[in-house]
Motif scaffolding. Structure first.
Motif, PDB file in Angstrom:
ATOM      1  N   SER A   1      13.128   0.248 -24.850  1.00  0.00           N
ATOM      2  CA  SER A   1      12.905  -0.672 -23.744  1.00  0.00           C
ATOM      3  C   SER A   1      12.149   0.015 -22.612  1.00  0.00           C
ATOM      4  CB  SER A   1      14.233  -1.220 -23.237  1.00  0.00           C
ATOM      5  OG  SER A   1      15.030  -0.157 -22.787  1.00  0.00           O
ATOM      6  N   LYS A   2      11.513  -0.768 -21.809  1.00  0.00           N
ATOM      7  CA  LYS A   2      10.768  -0.184 -20.687  1.00  0.00           C
ATOM      8  C   LYS A   2      11.005  -1.002 -19.416  1.00  0.00           C
ATOM      9  CE  LYS A   2       6.537  -2.539 -22.218  1.00  0.00           C
ATOM     10  NZ  LYS A   2       6.928  -3.117 -23.507  1.00  0.00           N
ATOM     11  N   TYR A   3      10.481  -0.487 -18.323  1.00  0.00           N
ATOM     12  CA  TYR A   3      10.676  -1.197 -17.064  1.00  0.00           C
ATOM     13  C   TYR A   3       9.760  -2.394 -16.958  1.00  0.00           C
ATOM     14  CZ  TYR A   3      13.753   2.381 -15.620  1.00  0.00           C
ATOM     15  OH  TYR A   3      14.823   3.195 -15.572  1.00  0.00           O
ATOM     16  N   GLN A   4      10.294  -3.460 -16.408  1.00  0.00           N
ATOM     17  CA  GLN A   4       9.501  -4.662 -16.200  1.00  0.00           C
ATOM     18  C   GLN A   4       8.372  -4.372 -15.200  1.00  0.00           C
ATOM     19  OE1 GLN A   4      12.258  -7.786 -16.256  1.00  0.00           O
ATOM     20  NE2 GLN A   4      10.916  -9.216 -15.257  1.00  0.00           N
ATOM     21  N   ALA A   5       8.707  -3.623 -14.173  1.00  0.00           N
ATOM     22  CA  ALA A   5       7.708  -3.245 -13.183  1.00  0.00           C
ATOM     23  C   ALA A   5       8.335  -2.270 -12.201  1.00  0.00           C
ATOM     24  CB  ALA A   5       7.229  -4.477 -12.421  1.00  0.00           C
ATOM     25  N   THR A   6       7.489  -1.566 -11.486  1.00  0.00           N
ATOM     26  CA  THR A   6       8.029  -0.696 -10.454  1.00  0.00           C
ATOM     27  C   THR A   6       8.220  -1.502  -9.166  1.00  0.00           C
ATOM     28  OG1 THR A   6       5.796  -0.003  -9.970  1.00  0.00           O
ATOM     29  CG2 THR A   6       7.084   1.426 -11.426  1.00  0.00           C
ATOM     30  N   MET A   7       8.831  -0.881  -8.194  1.00  0.00           N
ATOM     31  CA  MET A   7       9.195  -1.575  -6.954  1.00  0.00           C
ATOM     32  C   MET A   7       8.016  -2.257  -6.254  1.00  0.00           C
ATOM     33  SD  MET A   7      12.308  -1.674  -6.164  1.00  0.00           S
ATOM     34  CE  MET A   7      13.624  -1.220  -7.242  1.00  0.00           C
ATOM     35  N   GLU A   8       6.833  -1.680  -6.398  1.00  0.00           N
ATOM     36  CA  GLU A   8       5.670  -2.237  -5.689  1.00  0.00           C
ATOM     37  C   GLU A   8       5.383  -3.678  -6.120  1.00  0.00           C
ATOM     38  OE1 GLU A   8       5.756   0.689  -7.071  1.00  0.00           O
ATOM     39  OE2 GLU A   8       4.967   2.200  -5.687  1.00  0.00           O
ATOM     40  N   TYR A  10       7.597  -5.937  -6.816  1.00  0.00           N
ATOM     41  CA  TYR A  10       8.571  -6.854  -6.218  1.00  0.00           C
ATOM     42  C   TYR A  10       8.443  -6.942  -4.699  1.00  0.00           C
ATOM     43  CZ  TYR A  10      10.779  -6.256 -10.764  1.00  0.00           C
ATOM     44  OH  TYR A  10      11.028  -6.207 -12.094  1.00  0.00           O
ATOM     45  N   TYR A  11       8.133  -5.804  -4.125  1.00  0.00           N
ATOM     46  CA  TYR A  11       8.169  -5.743  -2.669  1.00  0.00           C
ATOM     47  C   TYR A  11       6.814  -5.331  -2.121  1.00  0.00           C
ATOM     48  CZ  TYR A  11      13.139  -5.782  -3.769  1.00  0.00           C
ATOM     49  OH  TYR A  11      14.358  -6.102  -4.276  1.00  0.00           O
ATOM     50  N   LYS A  12       6.500  -5.885  -0.987  1.00  0.00           N
ATOM     51  CA  LYS A  12       5.194  -5.672  -0.380  1.00  0.00           C
ATOM     52  C   LYS A  12       5.179  -4.377   0.444  1.00  0.00           C
ATOM     53  CE  LYS A  12       4.293  -8.463   2.874  1.00  0.00           C
ATOM     54  NZ  LYS A  12       4.349  -9.672   3.603  1.00  0.00           N
ATOM     55  N   THR A  13       4.097  -3.616   0.304  1.00  0.00           N
ATOM     56  CA  THR A  13       3.966  -2.425   1.138  1.00  0.00           C
ATOM     57  C   THR A  13       3.662  -2.844   2.569  1.00  0.00           C
ATOM     58  OG1 THR A  13       3.098  -1.247  -0.754  1.00  0.00           O
ATOM     59  CG2 THR A  13       2.733  -0.231   1.385  1.00  0.00           C
ATOM     60  N   ILE A  14       4.414  -2.287   3.507  1.00  0.00           N
ATOM     61  CA  ILE A  14       4.153  -2.650   4.913  1.00  0.00           C
ATOM     62  C   ILE A  14       3.757  -1.418   5.716  1.00  0.00           C
ATOM     63  CG2 ILE A  14       5.552  -4.737   5.047  1.00  0.00           C
ATOM     64  CD1 ILE A  14       7.843  -2.991   6.206  1.00  0.00           C
TER      65      ILE A  14
ATOM     66  N   HIS B  44       9.435   5.353  -8.896  1.00  0.00           N
ATOM     67  CA  HIS B  44       9.252   4.048  -8.217  1.00  0.00           C
ATOM     68  C   HIS B  44       9.973   2.884  -8.899  1.00  0.00           C
ATOM     69  CE1 HIS B  44       5.585   5.188  -5.547  1.00  0.00           C
ATOM     70  NE2 HIS B  44       6.478   6.163  -5.641  1.00  0.00           N
ATOM     71  N   HIS B 125       6.193   2.419   2.763  1.00  0.00           N
ATOM     72  CA  HIS B 125       7.349   1.642   3.189  1.00  0.00           C
ATOM     73  C   HIS B 125       7.218   0.255   2.580  1.00  0.00           C
ATOM     74  CE1 HIS B 125      10.794   2.079   5.807  1.00  0.00           C
ATOM     75  NE2 HIS B 125      10.700   0.789   6.059  1.00  0.00           N
ATOM     76  N   LEU B 126       8.200  -0.142   1.794  1.00  0.00           N
ATOM     77  CA  LEU B 126       8.135  -1.455   1.161  1.00  0.00           C
ATOM     78  C   LEU B 126       8.955  -2.463   1.943  1.00  0.00           C
ATOM     79  CD1 LEU B 126       8.423  -0.605  -2.636  1.00  0.00           C
ATOM     80  CD2 LEU B 126       6.386  -1.064  -1.314  1.00  0.00           C
ATOM     81  N   GLY B 127       8.376  -3.633   2.162  1.00  0.00           N
ATOM     82  CA  GLY B 127       9.081  -4.703   2.849  1.00  0.00           C
ATOM     83  C   GLY B 127       9.900  -5.499   1.841  1.00  0.00           C
ATOM     84  N   PRO B 248      14.608  -4.164 -13.059  1.00  0.00           N
ATOM     85  CA  PRO B 248      15.161  -4.444 -14.386  1.00  0.00           C
ATOM     86  C   PRO B 248      14.276  -3.893 -15.507  1.00  0.00           C
ATOM     87  CG  PRO B 248      14.358  -6.463 -13.331  1.00  0.00           C
ATOM     88  CD  PRO B 248      14.107  -5.355 -12.374  1.00  0.00           C
ATOM     89  N   LYS B 249      14.881  -3.733 -16.677  1.00  0.00           N
ATOM     90  CA  LYS B 249      14.140  -3.274 -17.849  1.00  0.00           C
ATOM     91  C   LYS B 249      13.858  -4.451 -18.774  1.00  0.00           C
ATOM     92  CE  LYS B 249      15.133   0.992 -19.495  1.00  0.00           C
ATOM     93  NZ  LYS B 249      15.956   2.010 -20.192  1.00  0.00           N
ATOM     94  N   ILE B 250      12.833  -4.272 -19.614  1.00  0.00           N
ATOM     95  CA  ILE B 250      12.569  -5.266 -20.647  1.00  0.00           C
ATOM     96  C   ILE B 250      13.202  -4.726 -21.920  1.00  0.00           C
ATOM     97  CG2 ILE B 250      10.815  -6.320 -22.095  1.00  0.00           C
ATOM     98  CD1 ILE B 250       8.872  -6.037 -19.772  1.00  0.00           C
ATOM     99  N   ASP B 252      13.325  -4.748 -25.903  1.00  0.00           N
ATOM    100  CA  ASP B 252      12.401  -5.147 -26.984  1.00  0.00           C
ATOM    101  C   ASP B 252      13.093  -6.059 -27.990  1.00  0.00           C
ATOM    102  OD1 ASP B 252      10.383  -3.625 -25.883  1.00  0.00           O
ATOM    103  OD2 ASP B 252      11.130  -1.805 -26.848  1.00  0.00           O
TER     104      ASP B 252
END
Lengths: 14, 252
Positions: A1-8, A10-14, B44, B125-127, B248-250, B252
């Motif tokens: 399995s792998k990550y769906q996505a990194t934090m970027e 989901y969340y906007k860089t401010i 990340h 910095h993430l909002g 979250p993870k996907i 397979d």
């Protein structure tokens, strides 16, 4: 399995 | 100038212990209302968010907003100097090159002081927007910690399912598959948003790192929503909150 996505995806860089 | 004194310095020590394996160099923001910190781990996929309100400190003064770049690894080494029942004071000048940490025992006959050098960091910095979490559960932090440790021996990934009547942690590994289901009617767990169920998978390695915070609070709150990072939240008594976010993870 792998990550769906990194934090970027989901969340906007401010 | 900035000065913040905590009567129970071991709380700050525990916080540093609970984040040092996730984040290395961080910016601590000191403002007139309190201290905060937000940082991602090197890959990340996890994010640490700490807020300590000024009301929780025995003494708090911050004349203007300061960004204190600090090595958590080095700060953790300095925290070894904090003994049980010591108070801790953090202080610095307005354009600081170091942060002074003073620990004092209850009898006031032993004082330890250390100046930790500050560093300049370019950190992202993430909002984090206001999120409507569809599933929330509060459970005993010791039990959650034990459960994650035991499941990690069986699998790298755990699937969380929170429903109206239960919370289920399911694993599948080389040796087989299984789950731990906790009925919400039991004292250990309760859901506050009964209407939806969400299933998401997470890396147990990270959850075990988050669980280093379990001694800060008897309870841990888990918040989930579809396609959104899990929030693992510890309330630091009368001081603020330590939150961990995990993508979250996907499976397979």
């Amino acid at each position: 399995s792998k990550y769906q996505a990194t934090m970027e995806r989901y969340y906007k860089t401010i | 100038m900035f000065e913040a004194k905590l009567t129970d310095g071991t709380i700050f020590k525990k916080i540093i212990e609970a984040i040092k394996d996730l984040v290395t160099d961080v910016n601590i923001d000191a403002t007139p209302t309190g201290l905060s910190l937000q940082a991602m781990d090197s890959s990340h996929v996890a994010l640490v968010n700490l807020h300590l309100g000024m009301e929780g400190f025995e003494r708090y003064r911050c004349d203007r907003n300061l960004t204190l770049g600090i090595s958590i690894t080095n700060l953790a080494k300095v925290m070894k100097l904090v003994n049980q029942n010591d108070s801790i004071t953090l202080k610095c000048e307005d354009e600081p090159t170091y942060l002074t940490i003073v620990c004092q025992n209850q009898k006031h006959d032993r004082t330890t002081q250390f100046n930790v050098n500050l560093i300049t960091l370019d950190s992202e910095h993430l909002g984090i927007p206001e999120t409507e979490y569809t599933s929330e559960i509060t459970m005993n932090s010791g039990e959650f910690s034990k459960l994650c440790k035991e499941l990690y021996a069986l699998s790298e990934t755990v699937e969380f399912e929170i429903s109206t009547t239960f919370v289920k942690f399911a694993v599948e590994g080389e040796i087989g598959s299984g789950s731990i289901k906790i009925q919400t009617s039991a004292d250990e767990a309760e859901t506050s948003r009964p209407e939806d169920t969400v299933k998401l998978s997470f890396a147990l390695r990270y959850l075990n790192l988050f669980n280093k915070a379990y001694s800060l609070s008897n309870q841990v709150k888990l918040s989930m929503a579809a396609e959104t990072p899990l929030v693992v939240e510890y309330e630091v008594e009368s001081l603020g909150t330590l939150k961990y976010y995990l993508a979250p993870k996907i499976t397979d």
